[in-house]
Design a protein around this motif. Sequence first.
Motif, PDB file in Angstrom:
ATOM      1  N   THR A 192      75.093   3.407  64.066  1.00 43.11           N
ATOM      2  CA  THR A 192      73.998   3.564  65.009  1.00 43.11           C
ATOM      3  C   THR A 192      73.348   4.931  64.876  1.00 43.11           C
ATOM      4  O   THR A 192      72.120   5.045  64.850  1.00 43.11           O
ATOM      5  CB  THR A 192      74.494   3.355  66.455  1.00 43.11           C
ATOM      6  N   LEU A 193      74.157   5.970  64.778  1.00 44.12           N
ATOM      7  CA  LEU A 193      73.638   7.330  64.655  1.00 44.12           C
ATOM      8  C   LEU A 193      72.721   7.435  63.438  1.00 44.12           C
ATOM      9  O   LEU A 193      71.605   7.962  63.530  1.00 44.12           O
ATOM     10  CB  LEU A 193      74.809   8.312  64.538  1.00 44.12           C
ATOM     11  N   HIS A 194      73.176   6.920  62.304  1.00 46.27           N
ATOM     12  CA  HIS A 194      72.351   6.980  61.100  1.00 46.27           C
ATOM     13  C   HIS A 194      71.115   6.090  61.218  1.00 46.27           C
ATOM     14  O   HIS A 194      70.015   6.494  60.817  1.00 46.27           O
ATOM     15  CB  HIS A 194      73.179   6.603  59.867  1.00 46.27           C
ATOM     16  N   ALA A 195      71.272   4.897  61.760  1.00 48.71           N
ATOM     17  CA  ALA A 195      70.123   3.996  61.888  1.00 48.71           C
ATOM     18  C   ALA A 195      69.035   4.617  62.755  1.00 48.71           C
ATOM     19  O   ALA A 195      67.850   4.596  62.397  1.00 48.71           O
ATOM     20  CB  ALA A 195      70.574   2.652  62.468  1.00 48.71           C
ATOM     21  N   VAL A 196      69.419   5.201  63.871  1.00 43.15           N
ATOM     22  CA  VAL A 196      68.442   5.805  64.780  1.00 43.15           C
ATOM     23  C   VAL A 196      67.801   7.031  64.139  1.00 43.15           C
ATOM     24  O   VAL A 196      66.568   7.194  64.178  1.00 43.15           O
ATOM     25  CB  VAL A 196      69.097   6.153  66.134  1.00 43.15           C
ATOM     26  N   SER A 197      68.606   7.895  63.544  1.00 35.57           N
ATOM     27  CA  SER A 197      68.025   9.114  62.961  1.00 35.57           C
ATOM     28  C   SER A 197      67.158   8.789  61.750  1.00 35.57           C
ATOM     29  O   SER A 197      66.047   9.317  61.617  1.00 35.57           O
ATOM     30  CB  SER A 197      69.119  10.132  62.616  1.00 35.57           C
ATOM     31  N   PHE A 198      67.613   7.898  60.864  1.00 35.77           N
ATOM     32  CA  PHE A 198      66.813   7.533  59.698  1.00 35.77           C
ATOM     33  C   PHE A 198      65.518   6.843  60.112  1.00 35.77           C
ATOM     34  O   PHE A 198      64.445   7.151  59.577  1.00 35.77           O
ATOM     35  CB  PHE A 198      67.595   6.611  58.760  1.00 35.77           C
ATOM     36  N   SER A 199      65.613   5.906  61.042  1.00 34.62           N
ATOM     37  CA  SER A 199      64.411   5.200  61.495  1.00 34.62           C
ATOM     38  C   SER A 199      63.413   6.157  62.123  1.00 34.62           C
ATOM     39  O   SER A 199      62.210   6.081  61.839  1.00 34.62           O
ATOM     40  CB  SER A 199      64.768   4.111  62.504  1.00 34.62           C
ATOM     41  N   SER A 200      63.896   7.044  62.959  1.00 31.04           N
ATOM     42  CA  SER A 200      63.000   7.986  63.643  1.00 31.04           C
ATOM     43  C   SER A 200      62.272   8.881  62.642  1.00 31.04           C
ATOM     44  O   SER A 200      61.065   9.096  62.762  1.00 31.04           O
ATOM     45  CB  SER A 200      63.784   8.842  64.639  1.00 31.04           C
ATOM     46  N   VAL A 201      63.006   9.380  61.661  1.00 28.11           N
ATOM     47  CA  VAL A 201      62.384  10.244  60.647  1.00 28.11           C
ATOM     48  C   VAL A 201      61.392   9.441  59.806  1.00 28.11           C
ATOM     49  O   VAL A 201      60.255   9.881  59.574  1.00 28.11           O
ATOM     50  CB  VAL A 201      63.457  10.920  59.757  1.00 28.11           C
ATOM     51  N   ALA A 202      61.793   8.273  59.343  1.00 26.99           N
ATOM     52  CA  ALA A 202      60.902   7.447  58.512  1.00 26.99           C
ATOM     53  C   ALA A 202      59.629   7.083  59.266  1.00 26.99           C
ATOM     54  O   ALA A 202      58.522   7.150  58.705  1.00 26.99           O
ATOM     55  CB  ALA A 202      61.633   6.193  58.051  1.00 26.99           C
ATOM     56  N   ILE A 203      59.754   6.733  60.536  1.00 27.03           N
ATOM     57  CA  ILE A 203      58.588   6.348  61.341  1.00 27.03           C
ATOM     58  C   ILE A 203      57.672   7.548  61.590  1.00 27.03           C
ATOM     59  O   ILE A 203      56.450   7.404  61.664  1.00 27.03           O
ATOM     60  CB  ILE A 203      59.031   5.675  62.659  1.00 27.03           C
ATOM     61  N   GLY A 254      71.433  10.570  67.453  1.00 26.71           N
ATOM     62  CA  GLY A 254      70.505  10.258  66.371  1.00 26.71           C
ATOM     63  C   GLY A 254      69.077  10.673  66.705  1.00 26.71           C
ATOM     64  O   GLY A 254      68.375  11.249  65.862  1.00 26.71           O
ATOM     65  N   LEU A 255      68.654  10.404  67.928  1.00 24.37           N
ATOM     66  CA  LEU A 255      67.320  10.827  68.360  1.00 24.37           C
ATOM     67  C   LEU A 255      67.206  12.348  68.382  1.00 24.37           C
ATOM     68  O   LEU A 255      66.203  12.911  67.925  1.00 24.37           O
ATOM     69  CB  LEU A 255      66.996  10.253  69.747  1.00 24.37           C
ATOM     70  N   ALA A 256      68.219  13.013  68.898  1.00 29.37           N
ATOM     71  CA  ALA A 256      68.203  14.479  68.960  1.00 29.37           C
ATOM     72  C   ALA A 256      68.134  15.087  67.556  1.00 29.37           C
ATOM     73  O   ALA A 256      67.371  16.037  67.318  1.00 29.37           O
ATOM     74  CB  ALA A 256      69.431  14.991  69.709  1.00 29.37           C
ATOM     75  N   LEU A 257      68.931  14.561  66.630  1.00 30.72           N
ATOM     76  CA  LEU A 257      68.897  15.067  65.255  1.00 30.72           C
ATOM     77  C   LEU A 257      67.523  14.853  64.628  1.00 30.72           C
ATOM     78  O   LEU A 257      66.970  15.762  63.989  1.00 30.72           O
ATOM     79  CB  LEU A 257      69.955  14.373  64.398  1.00 30.72           C
ATOM     80  N   ALA A 258      67.000  13.653  64.770  1.00 28.43           N
ATOM     81  CA  ALA A 258      65.700  13.348  64.173  1.00 28.43           C
ATOM     82  C   ALA A 258      64.604  14.222  64.762  1.00 28.43           C
ATOM     83  O   ALA A 258      63.814  14.822  64.012  1.00 28.43           O
ATOM     84  CB  ALA A 258      65.371  11.873  64.380  1.00 28.43           C
ATOM     85  N   PHE A 259      64.551  14.326  66.073  1.00 24.09           N
ATOM     86  CA  PHE A 259      63.495  15.086  66.690  1.00 24.09           C
ATOM     87  C   PHE A 259      63.641  16.588  66.437  1.00 24.09           C
ATOM     88  O   PHE A 259      62.632  17.284  66.282  1.00 24.09           O
ATOM     89  CB  PHE A 259      63.359  14.768  68.180  1.00 24.09           C
ATOM     90  N   THR A 260      64.849  17.070  66.341  1.00 18.88           N
ATOM     91  CA  THR A 260      65.058  18.481  65.981  1.00 18.88           C
ATOM     92  C   THR A 260      64.542  18.732  64.579  1.00 18.88           C
ATOM     93  O   THR A 260      63.829  19.712  64.315  1.00 18.88           O
ATOM     94  CB  THR A 260      66.553  18.862  66.100  1.00 18.88           C
ATOM     95  N   GLY A 261      64.896  17.843  63.661  1.00 20.48           N
ATOM     96  CA  GLY A 261      64.412  17.981  62.282  1.00 20.48           C
ATOM     97  C   GLY A 261      62.902  17.872  62.188  1.00 20.48           C
ATOM     98  O   GLY A 261      62.265  18.622  61.431  1.00 20.48           O
ATOM     99  N   ILE A 262      62.333  16.968  62.944  1.00 19.61           N
ATOM    100  CA  ILE A 262      60.877  16.801  62.937  1.00 19.61           C
ATOM    101  C   ILE A 262      60.196  18.058  63.468  1.00 19.61           C
ATOM    102  O   ILE A 262      59.199  18.520  62.904  1.00 19.61           O
ATOM    103  CB  ILE A 262      60.472  15.541  63.740  1.00 19.61           C
ATOM    104  N   GLN A 263      60.763  18.640  64.517  1.00 23.61           N
ATOM    105  CA  GLN A 263      60.194  19.875  65.055  1.00 23.61           C
ATOM    106  C   GLN A 263      60.271  21.026  64.043  1.00 23.61           C
ATOM    107  O   GLN A 263      59.393  21.879  64.001  1.00 23.61           O
ATOM    108  CB  GLN A 263      60.908  20.272  66.361  1.00 23.61           C
ATOM    109  N   MET A 264      61.299  21.008  63.222  1.00 18.51           N
ATOM    110  CA  MET A 264      61.465  22.063  62.224  1.00 18.51           C
ATOM    111  C   MET A 264      60.432  21.959  61.101  1.00 18.51           C
ATOM    112  O   MET A 264      60.045  22.972  60.532  1.00 18.51           O
ATOM    113  CB  MET A 264      62.880  22.017  61.649  1.00 18.51           C
ATOM    114  N   VAL A 265      60.002  20.737  60.777  1.00 21.19           N
ATOM    115  CA  VAL A 265      59.032  20.570  59.685  1.00 21.19           C
ATOM    116  C   VAL A 265      57.588  20.450  60.177  1.00 21.19           C
ATOM    117  O   VAL A 265      56.657  20.563  59.379  1.00 21.19           O
ATOM    118  CB  VAL A 265      59.369  19.352  58.790  1.00 21.19           C
ATOM    119  N   ALA A 266      57.407  20.199  61.451  1.00 25.01           N
ATOM    120  CA  ALA A 266      56.047  19.996  62.003  1.00 25.01           C
ATOM    121  C   ALA A 266      55.284  21.307  62.105  1.00 25.01           C
ATOM    122  O   ALA A 266      55.769  22.366  62.191  1.00 25.01           O
ATOM    123  CB  ALA A 266      56.131  19.326  63.351  1.00 25.01           C
TER     124      ALA A 266
END
Length: 175
Positions: A113-124, A163-175
Amino acid sequence: MRLWLQHLNEIEVSLCRTWSRGGRRRWIQRPFAVISRLGDGVFWYSLIAILPMTHGLLGLKASVHMLATGGVALALYKSLKVYTRRERPCHYAAEIIALVPPLDRYSFPSGHTLHAVSFSSVAIYYVPELAWILVPFTMLVASSRIVLGLHYPSDVLVATLIGLALAFTGIQMVA
């Protein structure tokens, strides 16, 4: 507090029993087993490989971001499993049967679940038009972990939040 946690655990075990009974039906078990297997990496690695071919530089950025997020997610969830050592429902209650072999002993949090949520969030984030397939697939992966007797609902819920926290943290770092 301890009584409240014990009551919460009883509710979760009861939910797992119910989902596990339903999952024993062949027409439910097989699709969820396939979804779970795809969520074990096959789907994500394929997506990571395909994105640069279909979306050029943007797809490459998404793939690199997904790989980085996946590395952090892997380290985090493995550490949490060792630290919490929460027994899987199929190991806790005899009437909850693991309908596919577990990858390891402990359940918290759900790595699938953690990977599915983080991967999906980043890909989207990079390719929003993928949401129509990634959101339902991620929901099915998360559900499969409970249906197959491998995780408690809270394992999946917390993994979703991480997963959401990881994805959104990463997105904030690259945005």
